[in-house]
Design an enzyme around this catalytic site. Structure first.
Site, PDB file in Angstrom:
ATOM      1  N   THR A 213      -5.814  25.977   1.816  1.00 12.10           N
ATOM      2  CA  THR A 213      -7.003  25.530   2.539  1.00 12.10           C
ATOM      3  C   THR A 213      -6.616  25.428   4.005  1.00 12.10           C
ATOM      4  OG1 THR A 213      -7.869  24.333   0.637  1.00 12.10           O
ATOM      5  CG2 THR A 213      -8.720  23.709   2.800  1.00 12.10           C
TER       6      THR A 213
ATOM      7  N   LYS B  42      -5.857  16.594   6.261  1.00 13.41           N
ATOM      8  CA  LYS B  42      -5.808  17.859   7.005  1.00 13.41           C
ATOM      9  C   LYS B  42      -7.102  18.642   6.828  1.00 13.41           C
ATOM     10  CE  LYS B  42      -4.258  21.236   4.827  1.00 13.41           C
ATOM     11  NZ  LYS B  42      -4.736  22.331   3.946  1.00 13.41           N
TER      12      LYS B  42
ATOM     13  N   LYS C 290     -14.681  26.528   1.371  1.00 12.36           N
ATOM     14  CA  LYS C 290     -13.803  25.435   0.954  1.00 12.36           C
ATOM     15  C   LYS C 290     -14.089  24.175   1.755  1.00 12.36           C
ATOM     16  CE  LYS C 290     -10.638  23.262  -1.301  1.00 12.36           C
ATOM     17  NZ  LYS C 290      -9.230  23.600  -1.417  1.00 12.36           N
TER      18      LYS C 290
END
Length: 293
Positions: free
Chosen positions: A102, A245, A177
């Site tokens: 990701t 993140k 995502k």
């Protein structure tokens, strides 16, 4: 441009929680698999299963025509692909480069364009489903890049995933995502608050879960992570530090699109509080520790 199984050699960079299971599935499917990980010990089990070790992403790229990366952060992705010992400097023309980390949509586009210049084919293909989805080969895979490249590697995706969707041009997989992570972020707050409420009301959280997980409140997080919370199992299926993140990437992309994300901003602030008390390597369900005060 299709892939011939007998001539397909798969390289996997990153053999952590997710990458280890993915590589294992390819080995069991009969592919020659090469692996690289910063900590070699994390690849030992795969080496025992027949995987071949390489000392850098670049060395791995020299031996493989399908290179899959599953690393931690966008900075890792950039180094693995664009660094001195990276994939793009070492892979053969017509190699398929598939980043399943990701990461940043903008970085996915940058890698795609750099790969084109080297006559290589790049896809961004982040996944959802956590450690359980990886182990059981039923990951959701969201893919950006050229449609013909997606079609060529689809049989490989089907070895590790179940819900595999082509989303569009380079970066589209990463943007999808981000949608996934945005939906999870606020939902995790709700899951934790519901369990805290149940406990404070004198209810049995496990019994409450039986009533609510199959109704309108149902979600993957409620069904899969609430039982871990109840069992006080905060081991990572997905690390807190990686979720922070991801939320940062999504908030940056949202800012560029002039979008306000109040739920996502709140979730990120709560997870940062969690990391600050030493829980960055716990699973995302450890958010319960912040909610249950």
């Amino acid at each position: 441009m299709g892939l011939n199984k007998e001539q397909t050699v798969i390289g996997l960079v990153g053999t952590g929680v997710m990458g280890k299971s993915m590589a294992g599935h390819f080995i069991k499917a009969g592919f020659e698999v090469h692996v690289y990980n910063r900590t070699k010990a994390k690849a030992e089990e795969l080496l025992e299963q027949g995987a071949k070790w390489q000392d850098s992403p670049g060395q791995l790229a020299q031996h493989c025509n399908v290179i899959i990366t599953m690393v931690g952060f966008p900075s890792d992705v950039e180094e693995v692909y664009l660094g001195e010992q990276g994939i793009l400097r070492n892979a053969k023309p017509n190699s398929y480069l598939i980043d399943m980390t990701t990461s940043s949509p903008a970085l996915a586009v940058k890698i795609y364009e750099a790969a084109l210049e080297q006559k290589m084919i790049s896809l961004d293909a982040p996944v959802s489903g956590g450690d359980v989805g990886a182990k059981e080969a039923r990951l959701s895979i969201m893919v950006g890049g050229a449609k013909e490249a997606f079609d060529a590697v689809l049989p490989l995706f089907e070895i590790i995933g179940k819900n595999i969707v082509y989303q569009g041009q380079a970066g589209a997989g990463q943007h999808t995502k981000m949608c996934n992570q945005i939906a999870i972020a606020s939902n995790m707050i709700g899951v934790c608050e519901a369990l805290v409420y149940a406990k404070k009301a004198g209810l049995d959280p496990s019994t409450v879960l039986k009533s609510i997980e199959s109704g309108a409140a149902g979600s993957w997080s409620l069904s899969n992570l609430a039982p871990r919370i109840i069992a006080e199992n905060f081991d990572p299926g997905f690390y807190v530090k990686h979720f922070i993140k991801d939320m940062g990437i999504a908030l940056q992309a949202a800012e560029e699109m002039k979008l306000d994300m109040p739920g996502l901003s709140l979730a990120k602030s709560l997870y940062e509080q969690l990391a600050a008390i030493g829980e960055e390597n716990s699973g995302t369900q450890a958010l319960y520790k912040i909610i249950d005060k």
